[in-house]
Design an enzyme around this catalytic site. Structure first.
Site, PDB file in Angstrom:
ATOM      1  N   HIS A  10       3.726  -2.346   3.132  1.00  0.00           N
ATOM      2  CA  HIS A  10       3.746  -0.979   2.608  1.00  0.00           C
ATOM      3  C   HIS A  10       5.035  -0.705   1.845  1.00  0.00           C
ATOM      4  CE1 HIS A  10       0.739  -0.776   5.819  1.00  0.00           C
ATOM      5  NE2 HIS A  10       0.222   0.244   5.168  1.00  0.00           N
ATOM      6  N   ASP A  15       0.821  -1.211   0.000  1.00  0.00           N
ATOM      7  CA  ASP A  15       0.000   0.000   0.000  1.00  0.00           C
ATOM      8  C   ASP A  15       0.856   1.262   0.000  1.00  0.00           C
ATOM      9  OD1 ASP A  15      -2.103  -1.719   0.210  1.00  0.00           O
ATOM     10  OD2 ASP A  15      -2.999  -0.774   1.969  1.00  0.00           O
TER      11      ASP A  15
END
Length: 354
Positions: free
Chosen positions: A319, A173
């Site tokens: 991430h 992400d």
């Protein structure tokens, strides 16, 4: 001769009756008018006046009601012609009015077409929202207009037990992020792994070459909103729609057709799920979260957290953006090796919508 009588905005001509005696016309006594109520207003009319004569003189008729489709379009303009009631009942126009009669014009009513419910058993598929790669036997319920066949809603309901494939999806992400995204792509390439990147539209617009590199590596790209609000819980429907639409437009400019959507922080409700569907996307969350964004998380802690939670069908949240992803990058080889050691293979999140 005639003279008009007005009441309640209605103008009528009352005839003065005459009788003929011995061939010479002589005035006869004028019968008194009869008293009626027309749409609630008192009115005097000549004896012998029929319901039809009154309506003709008044130039009044009901307004017709329409038949509407479920989306509000007009299917039939005069579906309900309305009615004229005499003392609460529909009577023939030839009915002679009597003192005390009540005449009421009832307009037609606009009505929406009825709906039908269609139930279909579908092939096994992932959920929406999708938390894991598990596929479930699914029943699809479609509601649509009986006449127009316009679809009102489509709901897929999982039934029975799901089946988890021997697969795991790594997801990243908050990118694309210069430096971090390239390093992650190199590791994925080295281990021959494909992953899913949920990208922020505003970052994708600034770093189109990174978007191209993610695609070139055979990875999937999903929508992670345009501005990445901390949560979408407090946004209006228009704001939510704009966040998704704007991000998808940026990705489309880079050759990405976004069919997956991940909400910031994982928050969602039924309205957000539906908005994503309306924009052609399936909402995806995760079931493994090592909280790799923490400032003091070490590579060993991140890898251990993933490997302690992961199982067949897991979607792992990591991430590549939003800050320093160095610890995540250093943990990634151990994560890949540990998952493969369990006989699980890596896949991207299946493209949506379902």
């Amino acid at each position: 001769m005639t003279f008009p009588v007005r009441a309640a905005g209605v103008s009528l001509a009352l005839a003065v009756l005459v009788s003929c005696t011995g061939g010479t016309a002589t005035p006869s006594p004028t019968p008194p008018p009869i008293q009626v109520r027309f749409d609630g207003e008192a009115l005097q009319v000549a004896p012998g006046t029929t319901l039809g004569a009154l309506l003709t003189a008044a130039a009044r008729r009901p307004e017709a009601g329409q038949l509407l489709a479920v989306d509000g379009t007009v299917l039939e303009r005069k579906a309900d012609p309305g009615r004229i009631e005499l003392n609460g009942r529909v009577k023939a126009r030839s009915t002679v009015l009597r003192t005390g009669d009540r005449i009421r014009i009832v307009d037609g009513v606009d009505r929406t077409e009825p709906t039908i419910r269609i139930v279909q058993n579908m092939s096994p598929r992932v959920g929406d929202p999708e938390r894991t790669l598990t596929v479930y036997p699914t029943r699809r319920i479609t509601i649509k207009g009986r006449v127009s066949e316009t679809v009102v809603s489509v709901t897929d309901r999982s039934i029975g037990r799901g089946q988890a494939p021997r697969e795991v999806a790594l997801t990243f992400d908050d990118g694309p992020w210069p430096g971090a995204t390239e390093r992650i792509l190199r590791i994925l390439h080295r281990f021959d792994v494909r992953a899913t990147f949920f990208e922020i539209g505003s970052l994708a617009s600034r770093h189109p070459r990174l978007v191209a590199r993610v695609l070139a590596g055979g990875n999937e790209i999903g929508n992670h909103t345009f501005d990445h609000p901390e949560t979408m819980a407090h946004q209006s429907a228009d704001q939510i729609a704009a966040e998704l639409r704007h991000a998808s437009a940026v990705l489309a400019d880079e050759g990405v057709v976004a069919t997956l959507f991940r909400p910031p922080g994982g928050w969602y409700d039924d309205e957000l799920v539906q908005q994503a569907r309306e924009q052609g996307m399936r909402l995806v969350t995760w079931d493994v979260d090592p909280r790799d964004w923490r400032a003091h998380a070490t590579p060993r802690e991140i890898a251990r957290a993933v490997l302690s939670q992961v199982h067949a069908g897991s979607i792992v949240l990591l991430h590549d953006g939003g800050g320093d992803a160095g610890h995540t990058i250093r943990a990634l080889p151990a994560i890949i090796k540990g998952i493969r050691a369990r006989g699980l293979r890596f896949v991207t999140v299946p493209a949506g919508p379902i």
